[in-house]
Design an enzyme around this catalytic site. Structure first.
Site, PDB file in Angstrom:
ATOM      1  CD  GLN A   1      63.387  51.452  38.262  1.00 16.01           C
ATOM      2  OE1 GLN A   1      63.417  52.629  37.926  1.00 16.01           O
ATOM      3  NE2 GLN A   1      63.662  51.054  39.502  1.00 16.01           N
TER       4      GLN A   1
ATOM      5  CG  HIS B   1      60.099  52.728  39.507  1.00  7.14           C
ATOM      6  ND1 HIS B   1      59.901  52.685  40.863  1.00  7.14           N
ATOM      7  CD2 HIS B   1      60.789  53.875  39.267  1.00  7.14           C
ATOM      8  CE1 HIS B   1      60.466  53.744  41.424  1.00  7.14           C
ATOM      9  NE2 HIS B   1      61.008  54.475  40.475  1.00  7.14           N
TER      10      HIS B   1
ATOM     11  CB  ALA C   1      59.084  52.608  44.814  1.00 12.53           C
ATOM     12  CG  HIS C   2      60.880  56.051  44.723  1.00  9.42           C
ATOM     13  ND1 HIS C   2      62.066  55.820  44.062  1.00  9.42           N
ATOM     14  CD2 HIS C   2      60.963  55.373  45.898  1.00  9.42           C
ATOM     15  CE1 HIS C   2      62.826  55.030  44.795  1.00  9.42           C
ATOM     16  NE2 HIS C   2      62.176  54.747  45.915  1.00  9.42           N
TER      17      HIS C   2
ATOM     18  CE1 TYR D   1      58.754  59.021  38.394  1.00 13.10           C
ATOM     19  CE2 TYR D   1      59.737  57.832  40.221  1.00 13.10           C
ATOM     20  CZ  TYR D   1      59.788  58.841  39.287  1.00 13.10           C
ATOM     21  OH  TYR D   1      60.871  59.685  39.250  1.00 13.10           O
TER      22      TYR D   1
END
Length: 365
Positions: free
Chosen positions: A100, A165, A167-168, A170
């Protein structure tokens, strides 16, 4: 009838079961992002434990932008040879391994006063106080290119695929979210524009790695806000567009704990208090069901996957093909082997999210 231990394929990857280890921040790499012996052991134990495919902890793609300590790096070619040793070992032990990659942005409390932090707009993180500057078009191009260069290193290192990545909270998910993205240019406003940087990242990576190297993405289903954040409909648009462009699988997650309201309401990615009710497990399943019915590529569901019967039902009744676990495999890296040998046990993980606190009640040391 499908089985959680079916042999399947995603592009050219053979998967011995439908379980993924979802990316977690191990905090075990050295100061420059290089592997340590302790981090190697984590991946070797996961491979020995039977999980079909490991997604590594996030790796930073530019040397100057490290959102957290102890992260793996992939910002220069010096990493390739050491990662070859890791991927060869994981393959010998019978698992696949996908790296990732991430650009963090202000979702960070690490060295926040010593570096320039990019964001879609000028903003300050509610939880860390980190400040981001609105990116210029040249800076967006730089980040897109950095993702592509990092992905090529991932391929050269022997990984079975790369995961973006997004998501979340970032950087890439910040662009998707109107909570953060206040731009008035081609990267702001409608979801077609807010998703533009992600589409550019995917295309740039594909141009570097070719058509035969699997590309995955971890995507927020929604931010967890009643209003003002990324919505499910907008996320579905992005996911379907990526599917049309040729991405190979989408890992469905959600939540942004950098937003205080989301964290306070237990709507982040690693939710607590999910035990005792199967309804609370697999908590992004409704979005995943909807997405799986609308695209032709595999959907990987992460977030509170605990019971074999819940996952079996989602697999057979709703076209969700794969299931990621993170916290349960911190406390029991051999959990998949136990299940494959016929155990119906419930994981010993209690979803407390204390995995990486100082006392480390669950993590192997």
């Amino acid at each position: 009838m499908k089985n959680l231990f079916d042999n399947t394929k995603i592009l050219n990857i053979n998967l011995k079961n439908r379980f993924f280890r979802s990316a977690v921040w191990e905090n075990l790499a050295d100061d420059k992002g290089h592997l340590t012996d302790r981090l190697k052991v984590v991946y070797e134990d996961l491979a020995k434990g039977g999980v079909g495919t490991i997604i590594t902890g996030y790796a930073f793609i530019t040397e100057e932008e490290q959102p957290n300590p102890g992260m793996m790096g992939i910002y220069e070619d010096s990493f390739i040879e050491e990662y070859k040793e890791l991927t060869e070992k994981v393959h010998e032990l019978g698992s696949n391994i996908v790296m990732q990659i991430v650009y963090g942005g202000f979702m960070s409390s690490f060295n926040i006063h010593d570096r320039i932090i990019f964001g879609p707009s000028n903003m300050t993180c509610e939880t860390t106080g980190a400040k981001a500057k609105e990116m210029t078009k040249q800076e967006i191009d730089y980040v897109v290119k950095s993702f592509a260069d990092a992905a090529l290193r991932v391929k050269k290192s022997g990984f079975d695929g790369v995961q973006i990545h997004a998501a979340h909270g970032y950087l890439l998910s910040q662009f998707l979210s109107p909570y953060y993205n206040k731009r008035t240019d081609e990267y702001g406003g409608c979801i077609e524009n807010r998703g533009r940087i992600i589409f550019e990242v995917y295309k740039a990576i594909r141009n570097k790695v070719g058509e035969e190297f699997p590309i995955f993405i971890k995507l927020n289903s929604e931010d967890g806000l009643d209003s003002g954040g990324l919505t499910r409909d907008d996320s579905l648009y992005v996911a379907k567009k990526l599917s049309e462009l040729g991405i190979n699988a989408i890992e469905v997650s959600g939540g942004n704990s950098a937003i205080k309201k989301v964290a306070q309401n237990n709507l982040g990615a690693g939710r607590k208090k999910i035990l005792g009710s199967k309804e609370k497990e697999s908590y992004f399943k409704e979005y995943a069901k909807q997405l799986a019915s609308q695209i032709d590529i595999p959907v990987i569901l992460v977030g509170g996957n605990r019971s074999l019967d819940v996952m079996n039902e989602l697999l057979n009744e709703h076209d969700i093909e794969y299931f990621s676990l993170a916290r349960p495999l911190i406390s029991e890296p051999d959990l998949i082997n136990q299940w494959s040998e016929g155990s119906k046990k419930y994981p010993k993980c209690i979803s407390c999210s204390n995995c990486y606190k100082e006392e480390k009640p669950c993590i192997l040391t």
